[in-house]
Design an enzyme around this catalytic site. Sequence first.
Site, mmCIF file in Angstrom:
data_model
loop_
_atom_site.group_PDB
_atom_site.id
_atom_site.type_symbol
_atom_site.label_atom_id
_atom_site.label_comp_id
_atom_site.label_asym_id
_atom_site.label_seq_id
_atom_site.Cartn_x
_atom_site.Cartn_y
_atom_site.Cartn_z
ATOM 1 N N CYS A 121 33.674 -64.608 -19.716
ATOM 2 C CA CYS A 121 34.271 -64.887 -21.013
ATOM 3 C C CYS A 121 33.204 -64.895 -22.109
ATOM 4 O O CYS A 121 32.033 -65.231 -21.861
ATOM 5 C CB CYS A 121 34.993 -66.232 -20.985
ATOM 6 S SG CYS A 121 36.526 -66.197 -20.022
ATOM 7 N N CYS A 202 38.088 -62.179 -22.160
ATOM 8 C CA CYS A 202 38.570 -63.550 -22.349
ATOM 9 C C CYS A 202 37.623 -64.300 -23.279
ATOM 10 O O CYS A 202 36.484 -63.881 -23.503
ATOM 11 C CB CYS A 202 38.708 -64.282 -21.013
ATOM 12 S SG CYS A 202 37.196 -64.347 -20.031
#
Length: 305
Positions: A121, A202
């Site tokens: 992420c 993400c």
Amino acid sequence: MPLQQGSARTRQRTVLLVGIVVLLAALVLAVVLASLLTHGRHEVSPQMLKWKDRGTTKNLQEVILGRCYNYITAHYPELGDKDCLKIWESLKDAFIYKNPCNITAEDYQPLMELASHPIPCNKSLFWSKTGDLAHRYTKSNQNFLTLEDTLLGYMADKVSWCGDPSAPGINYESCPKRSECESNPGSVFWKMASKMFAEAACGVVQVMLNGSIEAGAFRSSSIFGSIEVFNLNPDKVSEVHIWLMQDIGGPQSESCSGHSIQRLISILEERNFRIICEDNYRPVQLLQCVHTPDHTDCRLCANTT
């Protein structure tokens, strides 16, 4: 009289045999010609055509295998369970002996599954018309990854390939451009890889665009504009940071308030993303200034009074 009759019958048989031979020869020739013509209509070998793009990279197998092994040993040893031989075979099977204008997503699905891996992420960096700069940045800053920094993109970056229905099944002379046929091996591969890269993103994601392009920094026809932006998942991505980079000393065609950037912001907002846009993101601009440190755009205090 009987001798004359016998001689006449012999001549008749000879003429008949010659006629039969000629007829058989004509039939054989007709069958061969029909076969060639039919083959030509249904199985035109792309090798007989001169495509506009470069052909398959020489020693493609060695290049792909070398990059695969290098990636999982030197760069990301946590991916050591990847089978590079299977990855190469799945890539080869996707295009070898196939018409290079009839490649499908299904052809590449096994490869995508074999080579995919998680993307941390906050690390995804997308780009459009800023490829060289984006890749220089990720090489100097390990906090970000472009598609070309993933296993799939690393193996395929600046490599080309296409097949041919005739032996040896690979065209080393030329391959079709997207303008010649959209379903060519390179276009289909990068569309699938880009879609998968966007789906995996993400946290906070970044996109680096070129503010010196007269036609506009955001283009709906680009890979980012047509595929990646629509495959970002609002449930996984918290924020999109737009870095609008202008060439040092180049035209300042667009800023964050520009028409195409506002269109991109509108698309992202409709998909419930939070957006931050920054003109000439300073860490990237400093990298640009490595080559032109004395330019006025590169002076640290240029905007102070």
